[in-house]
Design a protein around this motif. Structure first.
Motif, PDB file in Angstrom:
ATOM      1  N   GLU A  75       0.839  -1.209   0.000  1.00 25.50           N
ATOM      2  CA  GLU A  75       0.000   0.000   0.000  1.00 25.50           C
ATOM      3  C   GLU A  75       0.869   1.253   0.000  1.00 25.50           C
ATOM      4  N   TRP A  76       1.900   1.232   0.833  1.00 28.01           N
ATOM      5  CA  TRP A  76       2.785   2.387   0.927  1.00 28.01           C
ATOM      6  C   TRP A  76       3.521   2.631  -0.389  1.00 28.01           C
ATOM      7  N   LEU A  77       4.014   1.562  -1.017  1.00 32.76           N
ATOM      8  CA  LEU A  77       4.739   1.704  -2.278  1.00 32.76           C
ATOM      9  C   LEU A  77       3.864   2.271  -3.382  1.00 32.76           C
ATOM     10  N   LEU A  78       2.599   1.883  -3.392  1.00 34.16           N
ATOM     11  CA  LEU A  78       1.673   2.350  -4.429  1.00 34.16           C
ATOM     12  C   LEU A  78       0.935   3.623  -4.049  1.00 34.16           C
ATOM     13  N   GLY A  79       1.101   4.072  -2.815  1.00 33.59           N
ATOM     14  CA  GLY A  79       0.380   5.256  -2.356  1.00 33.59           C
ATOM     15  C   GLY A  79      -1.112   4.995  -2.214  1.00 33.59           C
ATOM     16  N   SER A  80      -1.475   3.768  -1.953  1.00 35.22           N
ATOM     17  CA  SER A  80      -2.885   3.392  -1.818  1.00 35.22           C
ATOM     18  C   SER A  80      -3.374   3.682  -0.408  1.00 35.22           C
ATOM     19  N   PRO A  81      -4.676   3.913  -0.265  1.00 32.48           N
ATOM     20  CA  PRO A  81      -5.208   4.082   1.094  1.00 32.48           C
ATOM     21  C   PRO A  81      -5.132   2.760   1.856  1.00 32.48           C
ATOM     22  N   ARG A  82      -4.995   2.859   3.164  1.00 34.47           N
ATOM     23  CA  ARG A  82      -4.910   1.665   4.007  1.00 34.47           C
ATOM     24  C   ARG A  82      -6.260   0.969   4.060  1.00 34.47           C
ATOM     25  N   MET A  83      -6.227  -0.336   3.796  1.00 35.27           N
ATOM     26  CA  MET A  83      -7.442  -1.143   3.878  1.00 35.27           C
ATOM     27  C   MET A  83      -7.590  -1.646   5.308  1.00 35.27           C
ATOM     28  N   PRO A  84      -8.828  -1.766   5.793  1.00 36.42           N
ATOM     29  CA  PRO A  84      -8.994  -2.336   7.140  1.00 36.42           C
ATOM     30  C   PRO A  84      -8.629  -3.817   7.129  1.00 36.42           C
ATOM     31  N   LEU A  85      -7.788  -4.229   8.054  1.00 34.17           N
ATOM     32  CA  LEU A  85      -7.316  -5.611   8.064  1.00 34.17           C
ATOM     33  C   LEU A  85      -7.638  -6.363   9.353  1.00 34.17           C
ATOM     34  N   SER A  86      -8.494  -5.808  10.164  1.00 32.43           N
ATOM     35  CA  SER A  86      -8.835  -6.550  11.375  1.00 32.43           C
ATOM     36  C   SER A  86      -9.747  -7.709  11.002  1.00 32.43           C
ATOM     37  N   LEU A  87      -9.622  -8.797  11.736  1.00 30.30           N
ATOM     38  CA  LEU A  87     -10.428  -9.975  11.469  1.00 30.30           C
ATOM     39  C   LEU A  87     -11.915  -9.647  11.567  1.00 30.30           C
ATOM     40  N   GLY A  88     -12.287  -8.851  12.558  1.00 29.89           N
ATOM     41  CA  GLY A  88     -13.691  -8.477  12.736  1.00 29.89           C
ATOM     42  C   GLY A  88     -14.249  -7.722  11.544  1.00 29.89           C
ATOM     43  N   SER A  89     -13.486  -6.771  11.014  1.00 28.51           N
ATOM     44  CA  SER A  89     -13.974  -5.999   9.871  1.00 28.51           C
ATOM     45  C   SER A  89     -14.046  -6.861   8.610  1.00 28.51           C
ATOM     46  N   LEU A  90     -13.103  -7.779   8.454  1.00 24.79           N
ATOM     47  CA  LEU A  90     -13.137  -8.659   7.282  1.00 24.79           C
ATOM     48  C   LEU A  90     -14.338  -9.610   7.343  1.00 24.79           C
ATOM     49  N   VAL A  91     -14.614 -10.154   8.526  1.00 25.63           N
ATOM     50  CA  VAL A  91     -15.755 -11.056   8.682  1.00 25.63           C
ATOM     51  C   VAL A  91     -17.059 -10.298   8.492  1.00 25.63           C
ATOM     52  N   ALA A  92     -17.159  -9.099   9.083  1.00 21.22           N
ATOM     53  CA  ALA A  92     -18.377  -8.296   8.934  1.00 21.22           C
ATOM     54  C   ALA A  92     -18.617  -7.942   7.472  1.00 21.22           C
ATOM     55  N   SER A  93     -17.564  -7.592   6.763  1.00 21.14           N
ATOM     56  CA  SER A  93     -17.675  -7.265   5.341  1.00 21.14           C
ATOM     57  C   SER A  93     -18.116  -8.482   4.538  1.00 21.14           C
ATOM     58  N   ALA A  94     -17.561  -9.644   4.862  1.00 26.01           N
ATOM     59  CA  ALA A  94     -17.923 -10.875   4.143  1.00 26.01           C
ATOM     60  C   ALA A  94     -19.374 -11.252   4.398  1.00 26.01           C
ATOM     61  N   ARG A  95     -19.868 -11.020   5.602  1.00 19.43           N
ATOM     62  CA  ARG A  95     -21.270 -11.341   5.913  1.00 19.43           C
ATOM     63  C   ARG A  95     -22.230 -10.361   5.252  1.00 19.43           C
ATOM     64  N   ALA A  96     -21.866  -9.079   5.261  1.00 16.27           N
ATOM     65  CA  ALA A  96     -22.756  -8.055   4.714  1.00 16.27           C
ATOM     66  C   ALA A  96     -22.823  -8.115   3.192  1.00 16.27           C
ATOM     67  N   GLU A  97     -21.665  -8.164   2.559  1.00 15.36           N
ATOM     68  CA  GLU A  97     -21.605  -8.165   1.096  1.00 15.36           C
ATOM     69  C   GLU A  97     -20.522  -9.144   0.644  1.00 15.36           C
ATOM     70  N   PRO A  98     -20.843 -10.428   0.548  1.00 10.65           N
ATOM     71  CA  PRO A  98     -19.821 -11.438   0.237  1.00 10.65           C
ATOM     72  C   PRO A  98     -19.089 -11.194  -1.081  1.00 10.65           C
ATOM     73  N   LEU A  99     -19.795 -10.832  -2.130  1.00  8.11           N
ATOM     74  CA  LEU A  99     -19.137 -10.633  -3.421  1.00  8.11           C
ATOM     75  C   LEU A  99     -18.217  -9.418  -3.400  1.00  8.11           C
ATOM     76  N   LYS A 100     -18.661  -8.368  -2.743  1.00 11.72           N
ATOM     77  CA  LYS A 100     -17.822  -7.176  -2.632  1.00 11.72           C
ATOM     78  C   LYS A 100     -16.577  -7.479  -1.793  1.00 11.72           C
ATOM     79  N   ALA A 101     -16.750  -8.257  -0.738  1.00 11.44           N
ATOM     80  CA  ALA A 101     -15.613  -8.635   0.103  1.00 11.44           C
ATOM     81  C   ALA A 101     -14.621  -9.482  -0.679  1.00 11.44           C
TER      82      ALA A 101
END
Length: 159
Positions: free
Chosen positions: A86-112
Motif C-alpha cells: 500500500e505504501w509503495l503504491l500510495g494506496s489508502p490503508r485497507m482495514p485488516l482486522s479480522l472483525g472488519s473482514l468477517v463483517a464485510s464478508a457477511r454483509a456483502e460477500p461478493l464485494k468482500a
C-alpha cells in the motif's frame, strides 16, 4: 520439542550433506524455500518451491522442509506485506482486522471477495521487495554454518 526438531528437521538436512549435497546447495535450497514459503497467497507455496527446485536445480527435500517451516512466518508477514505494498503504491490503508473482514464478508460477500484482489496484490508487491532480501540474508548466514557442520560431521559411515 528440541529433540523432536533435531530428529525431524536438523538430522535429515545434515544427512543430505553427508550424502553429497554441498553445503552451498543446502544453504541456498533452505533460503529459497523459506523465501517462497512466505509468499502471501496461501496454498501456492508448494508449487512455487517445486518450480524453483526444477528451474534452479535445488534440493527438493530441503526446499519443502523450509517451505513448511515458513508457514507461521507466512501468516505473520501478511499484514506487513500488505502495508508495504500500500505504501509503495500510495494506496489508502485497507482495514485488516479480522472483525472488519468477517463483517464485510457477511454483509456483502461478493464485494468482500472482490476486495481481496487489491489486498493480495499489495501483499505480493510487498513480498517481492522483502523476499529477495530475506533469501540473500538467510543464504549468506546458513552457508558458513553448513560448511562448518560438513567439516565437523565428516563423511557418512558407509562412504
Amino acid at each position: 520439542m528440541k529433540a523432536r526438531l533435531r530428529r525431524r528437521v536438523v538430522d535429515p538436512l545434515l544427512s543430505q550433506v553427508r550424502q553429497g549435497l554441498s553445503p552451498a546447495g543446502l544453504a541456498w535450497s533452505l533460503a529459497v524455500g523459506l523465501g517462497l514459503g512466505t509468499f502471501p497467497v496461501l496454498g501456492t507455496t508448494t508449487l512455487l518451491c517445486l518450480g524453483a527446485g526444477l528451474a534452479f536445480r535445488l534440493n527438493h527435500p530441503a526446499l519443502q522442509t523450509a517451505n513448511y517451516l515458513a508457514y507461521p512466518l507466512q501468516l505473520a508477514l501478511l499484514v506487513p506485506e500488505v502495508r508495504l505494498g500500500e505504501w509503495l503504491l500510495g494506496s489508502p490503508r485497507m482495514p485488516l482486522s479480522l472483525g472488519s473482514l468477517v463483517a464485510s464478508a457477511r454483509a456483502e460477500p461478493l464485494k468482500a471477495l472482490a476486495g481481496l484482489g487489491p489486498l493480495l496484490g499489495h501483499a505480493c508487491l510487498g513480498w517481492l521487495i522483502l523476499a529477495p532480501l530475506g533469501v540473500i540474508l538467510v543464504g549468506l548466514l546458513l552457508l558458513p554454518l553448513f560448511r562448518v557442520l560438513a567439516r565437523l560431521r565428516g563423511p557418512s559411515p558407509g562412504a
